[in-house]
Design a protein around this motif. Structure first.
Motif, mmCIF file in Angstrom:
data_model
loop_
_atom_site.group_PDB
_atom_site.id
_atom_site.type_symbol
_atom_site.label_atom_id
_atom_site.label_comp_id
_atom_site.label_asym_id
_atom_site.label_seq_id
_atom_site.Cartn_x
_atom_site.Cartn_y
_atom_site.Cartn_z
ATOM 1 N N PHE A 13 0.795 -1.213 0.000
ATOM 2 C CA PHE A 13 0.000 0.000 0.000
ATOM 3 C C PHE A 13 0.834 1.272 0.000
ATOM 4 O O PHE A 13 0.300 2.344 0.215
ATOM 5 N N GLU A 14 2.140 1.174 -0.254
ATOM 6 C CA GLU A 14 2.979 2.360 -0.247
ATOM 7 C C GLU A 14 2.715 3.214 -1.490
ATOM 8 O O GLU A 14 2.477 2.696 -2.581
ATOM 9 N N VAL A 15 2.794 4.521 -1.300
ATOM 10 C CA VAL A 15 2.651 5.452 -2.418
ATOM 11 C C VAL A 15 3.693 5.109 -3.472
ATOM 12 O O VAL A 15 4.851 4.851 -3.169
ATOM 13 N N GLY A 16 3.258 5.062 -4.708
ATOM 14 C CA GLY A 16 4.142 4.734 -5.822
ATOM 15 C C GLY A 16 4.075 3.274 -6.243
ATOM 16 O O GLY A 16 4.583 2.913 -7.311
ATOM 17 N N THR A 17 3.460 2.425 -5.427
ATOM 18 C CA THR A 17 3.341 1.009 -5.775
ATOM 19 C C THR A 17 2.509 0.857 -7.042
ATOM 20 O O THR A 17 1.409 1.400 -7.136
ATOM 21 N N GLU A 18 3.050 0.125 -8.008
ATOM 22 C CA GLU A 18 2.308 -0.151 -9.238
ATOM 23 C C GLU A 18 1.601 -1.494 -9.096
ATOM 24 O O GLU A 18 2.207 -2.482 -8.682
ATOM 25 N N LEU A 19 0.325 -1.505 -9.433
ATOM 26 C CA LEU A 19 -0.454 -2.729 -9.379
ATOM 27 C C LEU A 19 -0.097 -3.605 -10.573
ATOM 28 O O LEU A 19 0.284 -3.072 -11.629
ATOM 29 N N PRO A 20 -0.211 -4.920 -10.431
ATOM 30 C CA PRO A 20 0.041 -5.792 -11.586
ATOM 31 C C PRO A 20 -0.926 -5.444 -12.728
ATOM 32 O O PRO A 20 -2.131 -5.309 -12.505
ATOM 33 N N ALA A 21 -0.375 -5.260 -13.916
ATOM 34 C CA ALA A 21 -1.186 -4.878 -15.073
ATOM 35 C C ALA A 21 -2.238 -5.950 -15.363
ATOM 36 O O ALA A 21 -2.058 -7.126 -15.041
ATOM 37 N N LYS A 57 -1.794 2.597 -9.957
ATOM 38 C CA LYS A 57 -0.679 3.004 -9.111
ATOM 39 C C LYS A 57 -1.221 3.681 -7.858
ATOM 40 O O LYS A 57 -2.137 4.508 -7.933
ATOM 41 N N VAL A 58 -0.655 3.317 -6.700
ATOM 42 C CA VAL A 58 -1.045 3.963 -5.454
ATOM 43 C C VAL A 58 -0.563 5.409 -5.511
ATOM 44 O O VAL A 58 0.631 5.678 -5.642
ATOM 45 N N ALA A 59 -1.515 6.349 -5.430
ATOM 46 C CA ALA A 59 -1.197 7.761 -5.587
ATOM 47 C C ALA A 59 -0.917 8.466 -4.266
ATOM 48 O O ALA A 59 -0.014 9.288 -4.177
ATOM 49 N N LYS A 60 -1.734 8.137 -3.240
ATOM 50 C CA LYS A 60 -1.506 8.798 -1.955
ATOM 51 C C LYS A 60 -2.261 8.101 -0.842
ATOM 52 O O LYS A 60 -3.238 7.394 -1.073
ATOM 53 N N GLU A 61 -1.743 8.323 0.388
ATOM 54 C CA GLU A 61 -2.432 7.867 1.588
ATOM 55 C C GLU A 61 -3.351 8.988 2.023
ATOM 56 O O GLU A 61 -2.977 10.156 2.007
ATOM 57 N N LEU A 62 -4.548 8.620 2.426
ATOM 58 C CA LEU A 62 -5.516 9.614 2.875
ATOM 59 C C LEU A 62 -5.653 9.550 4.396
ATOM 60 O O LEU A 62 -5.330 8.529 5.023
ATOM 61 N N GLU A 63 -6.124 10.629 4.989
ATOM 62 C CA GLU A 63 -6.197 10.734 6.445
ATOM 63 C C GLU A 63 -7.125 9.713 7.080
ATOM 64 O O GLU A 63 -6.989 9.392 8.261
ATOM 65 N N ASP A 64 -8.078 9.175 6.306
ATOM 66 C CA ASP A 64 -9.050 8.235 6.876
ATOM 67 C C ASP A 64 -8.560 6.790 6.857
ATOM 68 O O ASP A 64 -9.318 5.859 7.093
ATOM 69 N N GLY A 65 -7.278 6.577 6.548
ATOM 70 C CA GLY A 65 -6.720 5.233 6.550
ATOM 71 C C GLY A 65 -6.908 4.488 5.238
ATOM 72 O O GLY A 65 -6.659 3.289 5.176
ATOM 73 N N GLY A 84 -9.605 10.170 -15.371
ATOM 74 C CA GLY A 84 -9.719 10.428 -13.940
ATOM 75 C C GLY A 84 -10.161 9.226 -13.129
ATOM 76 O O GLY A 84 -10.734 9.393 -12.055
ATOM 77 N N ALA A 85 -9.898 8.038 -13.623
ATOM 78 C CA ALA A 85 -10.332 6.838 -12.905
ATOM 79 C C ALA A 85 -9.503 6.657 -11.634
ATOM 80 O O ALA A 85 -8.282 6.783 -11.655
ATOM 81 N N PHE A 86 -10.209 6.371 -10.537
ATOM 82 C CA PHE A 86 -9.519 6.156 -9.264
ATOM 83 C C PHE A 86 -10.361 5.238 -8.386
ATOM 84 O O PHE A 86 -11.570 5.079 -8.595
ATOM 85 N N ALA A 87 -9.709 4.651 -7.421
ATOM 86 C CA ALA A 87 -10.397 3.896 -6.387
ATOM 87 C C ALA A 87 -9.807 4.314 -5.048
ATOM 88 O O ALA A 87 -8.613 4.586 -4.939
ATOM 89 N N ARG A 88 -10.667 4.388 -4.062
ATOM 90 C CA ARG A 88 -10.220 4.610 -2.686
ATOM 91 C C ARG A 88 -10.366 3.261 -1.991
ATOM 92 O O ARG A 88 -11.436 2.646 -2.011
ATOM 93 N N VAL A 89 -9.270 2.801 -1.386
ATOM 94 C CA VAL A 89 -9.202 1.438 -0.864
ATOM 95 C C VAL A 89 -8.877 1.457 0.623
ATOM 96 O O VAL A 89 -7.920 2.119 1.043
ATOM 97 N N ARG A 90 -9.661 0.728 1.404
ATOM 98 C CA ARG A 90 -9.393 0.573 2.832
ATOM 99 C C ARG A 90 -8.250 -0.418 2.995
ATOM 100 O O ARG A 90 -8.280 -1.508 2.446
ATOM 101 N N VAL A 91 -7.263 -0.022 3.763
ATOM 102 C CA VAL A 91 -6.069 -0.863 3.892
ATOM 103 C C VAL A 91 -5.916 -1.451 5.287
ATOM 104 O O VAL A 91 -5.021 -2.240 5.510
ATOM 105 N N GLY A 92 -6.753 -1.086 6.194
ATOM 106 C CA GLY A 92 -6.556 -1.585 7.545
ATOM 107 C C GLY A 92 -7.777 -2.153 8.169
ATOM 108 O O GLY A 92 -8.809 -2.371 7.731
#
Length: 138
Positions: free
Chosen positions: A6-14, A104-112, A130-138
């Motif tokens: 979940f680190e910023v910059g991580t590229e997901l498998p294509a 690609k993981v773009a950023k960590e958000l304050e809500d975890g 502008g496609a994006f997903a917000r993903v719960r990591v914890g």
């Protein structure tokens, strides 16, 4: 399956997904979207399209798979959005249209959660903007 990083910059498998005319029929039945631009060449061309096109929501769903497969839990995706840039033209053959998806993981958000930016292309051109997903990591 390995644990998602979940680190910023991580590229997901294509991800590469073929969409065929048979997929369009199945999607139309499931979604009740029987608009003829998704199955009738004449209608599609009459409205200015090059041929039959995939449903926009099917394209969006295909692109979301990159995040779901990466995180391993569809319930971890708490938000997903995009705009449609251009249609996916689906030829009347056994191969269909190839949609290529990256993320690609773009950023960590304050809500975890983390924001993942998603790119989806067909024939070398973006089909979502502008496609994006917000993903719960914890």
């Amino acid at each position: 399956m390995t644990a998602a990083k979940f680190e910023v910059g991580t590229e997901l498998p294509a991800l590469s997904v073929r969409i065929t005319r048979a997929d369009l029929v199945r999607y139309a039945g499931a979604s009740l979207d029987f608009n003829p631009i998704h199955w009738n060449e004449k209608t599609a061309r009459d409205v200015g399209l090059p041929d039959v096109i995939a449903h926009g929501m099917l394209t969006m769903a295909v692109a979301s798979r990159i995040v779901v497969e990466w995180v391993g839990d569809p319930g971890a995706v708490v938000e997903y959005g995009c705009r449609f840039a251009r249609p996916v033209v689906v030829p009347n053959d056994d191969e269909g249209a190839l949609v290529e998806v990256t993320g690609k993981v773009a950023k960590e958000l304050e809500d975890g959660t983390v924001k993942v930016n998603i790119s989806a292309s067909f024939d070398g051109k973006a089909v979502l903007m502008g496609a994006f997903a917000r993903v719960r990591v914890g």
